[in-house]
Structure formats: structure tokens, C-alpha cells
Scaffold this active site. Structure first.
Site, PDB file in Angstrom:
ATOM      1  N   GLN A   6      -0.554   2.317  -5.764  1.00 31.77           N
ATOM      2  CA  GLN A   6      -1.990   2.583  -5.624  1.00 31.77           C
ATOM      3  C   GLN A   6      -2.792   2.152  -6.836  1.00 31.77           C
ATOM      4  O   GLN A   6      -3.865   1.568  -6.715  1.00 31.77           O
ATOM      5  CB  GLN A   6      -2.225   4.075  -5.374  1.00 31.77           C
ATOM      6  N   TYR A  56      -2.724  -1.055   7.928  1.00 30.36           N
ATOM      7  CA  TYR A  56      -3.734  -1.929   8.526  1.00 30.36           C
ATOM      8  C   TYR A  56      -3.756  -1.718  10.047  1.00 30.36           C
ATOM      9  O   TYR A  56      -2.751  -1.407  10.661  1.00 30.36           O
ATOM     10  CB  TYR A  56      -3.417  -3.400   8.242  1.00 30.36           C
ATOM     11  N   ASP A  82      -3.516  -1.607  -6.835  1.00 31.58           N
ATOM     12  CA  ASP A  82      -3.985  -2.161  -5.559  1.00 31.58           C
ATOM     13  C   ASP A  82      -5.410  -2.694  -5.705  1.00 31.58           C
ATOM     14  O   ASP A  82      -6.381  -1.991  -5.441  1.00 31.58           O
ATOM     15  CB  ASP A  82      -3.903  -1.090  -4.472  1.00 31.58           C
ATOM     16  N   ARG A  95       0.847  -1.191   0.000  1.00 29.77           N
ATOM     17  CA  ARG A  95       0.000   0.000   0.000  1.00 29.77           C
ATOM     18  C   ARG A  95       0.885   1.243   0.000  1.00 29.77           C
ATOM     19  O   ARG A  95       0.980   1.960   0.999  1.00 29.77           O
ATOM     20  CB  ARG A  95      -0.958  -0.030   1.190  1.00 29.77           C
ATOM     21  N   SER A 105      -7.799  -2.779  -2.537  1.00 31.12           N
ATOM     22  CA  SER A 105      -8.465  -1.514  -2.214  1.00 31.12           C
ATOM     23  C   SER A 105      -9.583  -1.194  -3.193  1.00 31.12           C
ATOM     24  O   SER A 105     -10.656  -0.716  -2.793  1.00 31.12           O
ATOM     25  CB  SER A 105      -7.446  -0.367  -2.202  1.00 31.12           C
TER      26      SER A 105
END
Length: 385
Positions: A133, A234, A136, A128, A139
Site C-alpha cells: 500500500q 479491479y 502504490d 494491491r 492509488s
């Protein structure tokens, strides 16, 4: 580079459900084709996400009926989920496999991939970071899940979410409590707020309070001692004492809400129980609880993986497969993630994939290579199992 896309809707998952998403879209096929990538797509792979074979073919893919004759000649197998075991045995060593491998809970599969000489990218393991991004997938799919969970809750609620003023009286806005303000939780907050609900949220990471409030929600402040987040963003696992304090402090917010959505999942570990059966029994009849983690262990006592159940008049939704409820959008987003991942490491002239294991992204998400499990986090988890 020659890649194969399977029709994953033909393969029933462990829960009996069928995959609706596809690993490519017409847009991603077109962009990959321009980079000297040959795309083979099994017949019907895009149908469940409302992309026909003809659309994918027009974009540049070759549609094949029988994948068995093609698997031994491909350079990469791109999946949404895990590759079928019988397909793995037919791949040549060194084939690149990409998908949601769920590696912490699929040790036999990961071992098979390793022993077969596969180079495996688990999309859950993509770091992450700012640079990663755009690739990902965890996500992107979680964001859609946040939206879907609110919409499912709204359809089961015997009232409406917004305040409504009518000549016959005023209906108060629904109270929505969201536990967990990660990607899914934040999208759930934004969706519920747009629909007119009063939104309250909690997360063990105080740093996200500002994000919750920027979306129009209120942040529930609970002092349970030192908490925080990992380097990947996280939430850290709580102690048993902290879990008990949290349950006690959240009980009032849960029992006074019309909708509760739990999104607490711990990377590589079973999710924590946030709502006990005793708390469920204290909720108002007609209330709705959505357990995002039902299929991986559950945040709610009484939730059933893959089902919606009634617990003393409270609907508990644990259907899972959240992003698949909006399969076309989920396919578009996942296909873009895959394109961005491949594009980052493709040689534009030859179309070959540059497997640079010194690169910080690949170092994090490549879990098997050259006959070995090479991810340190996974090896530690397996040794401790």
C-alpha cells in the site's frame, strides 16, 4: 546506489502536455541520502512542483545541468512517466528503471527496455496488497485525481454545490453522480459531499456499497447479473449485454444530475463507454461531465482527450493529467511511494538494491530483467495482440 532524476517538464508527452510532477521531494531526498543513496537531479526537475534546485540540493541531492555525462554511470533512473528512448540507449545493462511505463500499451518501449538489458519496474503493476500500500503510486495519484475532478466540475457548473438559504430564496444542492467507486471515485464522493452536494454513486462491485455510504453518498443498485472484482480489487469486464443494461439503467441518474464523473478504467484494457452521445443530449444545459478515462479511450462519447468541449450545452471535461493540477501534493505522494519502494529492498549499509524476484511485490511489478520480458500477464497480452 546512484540514482538519476530527470527534469520531465522538458519532455512533451504524446498529448503535448508537460509533466509537472517530480520523482523526488526534499523530504524523500533527505531520507534516501541517509541510506547511502546518491541522488543526481537534473536542473529544474522540481520547479513545476514548486521545489527549487536549492531546496533539493540542501536536502542532499547533487544538481546537474547535463545528464548525458551521468547516465552511463548510474544504478537507477527514477521517473514519473516513461523513460525517454534516447536516454535508454545510454544506460548500462542492468540499470534499474522505475516509472509509469503503461506497459500494456507501450509494447515497443518495453521491448526496447528488455533488449537493452534494463531491469524495469512499472509502478502500475505494484500489487494491491496490504504490504504494498505505501508504495502504490497508482492509488495515491488516483486519490488526488478524484479530488481534482470534482473541483474542475465545480468551476464549470453555472450553479453551486451546497444548498444555500438566503432571504431571496433557497438554492437546492447540486446532484452529483459518480460512476466507479475505486480509489478515484471514493475520493470524488468524499470531496463532493464535503462541498455540500447530494451524491449518488454506482459501481459494478456491490461490495463497495458500504464504502460509498460511509462517505455520505447513496449507492445506486442495478441488477445486471453476476459481477465482481479481480484478485487485485479491479472491476471485472462486463459482457456486451451487461453494458447495455447498465447504460439503460443509469440513464435516469445521468440525465437528472448536474455533475457526472466517470472513473471506470480497466487494468490493461481500453475503458468501457458509459455515456453515449444520445444520453448526453438528454442532459440539462449547463450540466458538467468529467471523463477520467478520456486520454485512454474514454468513458464518454464526445469527450476529447486533453480538452473541455461543449456538447449541446453540456460541458464535457477530458483534460486528463488530473493529479498534476495539484503538482506539489502529487510530487510529495509519488516521492513517498518511490522512497517506500526503494527502502523496502535497500541494504542499509551498502545502499544497494536487493532485486529479489521471489518477493511477491517485485514478482508483480518487475516487467523486464536480464534481456527478457518476465511478467507473465504482459507476455500473454503481447502474444494475443
Amino acid at each position: 546506489m546512484k540514482i538519476l532524476i530527470l527534469n520531465e517538464a522538458k519532455q512533451a508527452s504524446e498529448s503535448g502536455s508537460k509533466e509537472r510532477r517530480c520523482a523526488v521531494s526534499p523530504s524523500s531526498v533527505m531520507r534516501l541520502s541517509r541510506k547511502n543513496v546518491e541522488i543526481l537531479v537534473e536542473t529544474g526537475a522540481g520547479v513545476s512542483s514548486h521545489y527549487s534546485d536549492s531546496e533539493l540540493k540542501e536536502a542532499g541531492a547533487s544538481i546537474i545541468d547535463d545528464v548525458n555525462g551521468a547516465v552511463s554511470d548510474i544504478d537507477a533512473l527514477i521517473c514519473v512517466n516513461r523513460p525517454p528512448a534516447d536516454i535508454i540507449t545510454k544506460l548500462k545493462p542492468g540499470t534499474l528503471i522505475v516509472g509509469h511505463i503503461d506497459p500494456f500499451f507501450q509494447q515497443p518501449l518495453v521491448t526496447q527496455l528488455s533488449e537493452s538489458g534494463m531491469t524495469t519496474i512499472s509502478v502500475e503493476m505494484i500489487p494491491r496488497s496490504s504490504r504494498a500500500q505505501k508504495m502504490d503510486a497508482l492509488s495515491s495519484q488516483a486519490s488526488l485525481a478524484g479530488y481534482v475532478m470534482v473541483m474542475q466540475a465545480a468551476t464549470h457548473l453555472p450553479s453551486i454545490l451546497p444548498m444555500m438559504m438566503t432571504p431571496s430564496g433557497t438554492i437546492k444542492p447540486a446532484k452529483v453522480f459518480i460512476i466507479g467507486a475505486g480509489v478515484a471515485g471514493l475520493q470524488a464522493i468524499a470531496t463532493a459531499k464535503r462541498l455540500g452536494a447530494n451524491v449518488l454513486a454506482y459501481d459494478t462491485r456491490p461490495v463497495v456499497a458500504e464504502q460509498v455510504e460511509s462517505l455520505g453518498g447513496k449507492f445506486l443498485k442495478i441488477d445486471i447479473g453476476e459481477t465482481g472484482q479481480t484478485k487485485d480489487g479491479y472491476a471485472k469486464e462486463l459482457t456486451e449485454e451487461q453494458k447495455q443494461k447498465l447504460q439503460d439503467a443509469q440513464r435516469d441518474a445521468i440525465t437528472s444530475s448536474d455533475i457526472v464523473i466517470t472513473t471506470a478504467q480497466l487494468f490493461g484494457r481500453k475503458p468501457p463507454v458509459l455515456i453515449t452521445k444520445n444520453t448526453l443530449e438528454m442532459m440539462k444545459p449547463g450540466s458538467v461531465v468529467v471523463d477520467m478515462a478520456a486520454q485512454s479511450g474514454g468513458n464518454v462519447e464526445g469527450s476529447v482527450p486533453g480538452e473541455t468541449v461543449d456538447v449541446n450545452g453540456v460541458k464535457v471535461i477530458g483534460t486528463g493529467n488530473w493529479s498534476q493540477q495539484v503538482a506539489r501534493a502529487a510530487t510529495d505522494m509519488y516521492a513517498n511511494n518511490i522512497f517506500n519502494l526503494l527502502d523496502e529492498f535497500l541494504d542499509d549499509e551498502s545502499g544497494t538494491f536487493n532485486l529479489d524476484l521471489e518477493d511477491d511485490i517485485l514478482a508483480g511489478c518487475v516487467i523486464t530483467h536480464d534481456g527478457n520480458i518476465i511478467n507473465d500477464m504482459l507476455k500473454s497480452a503481447y502474444e494475443g495482440a
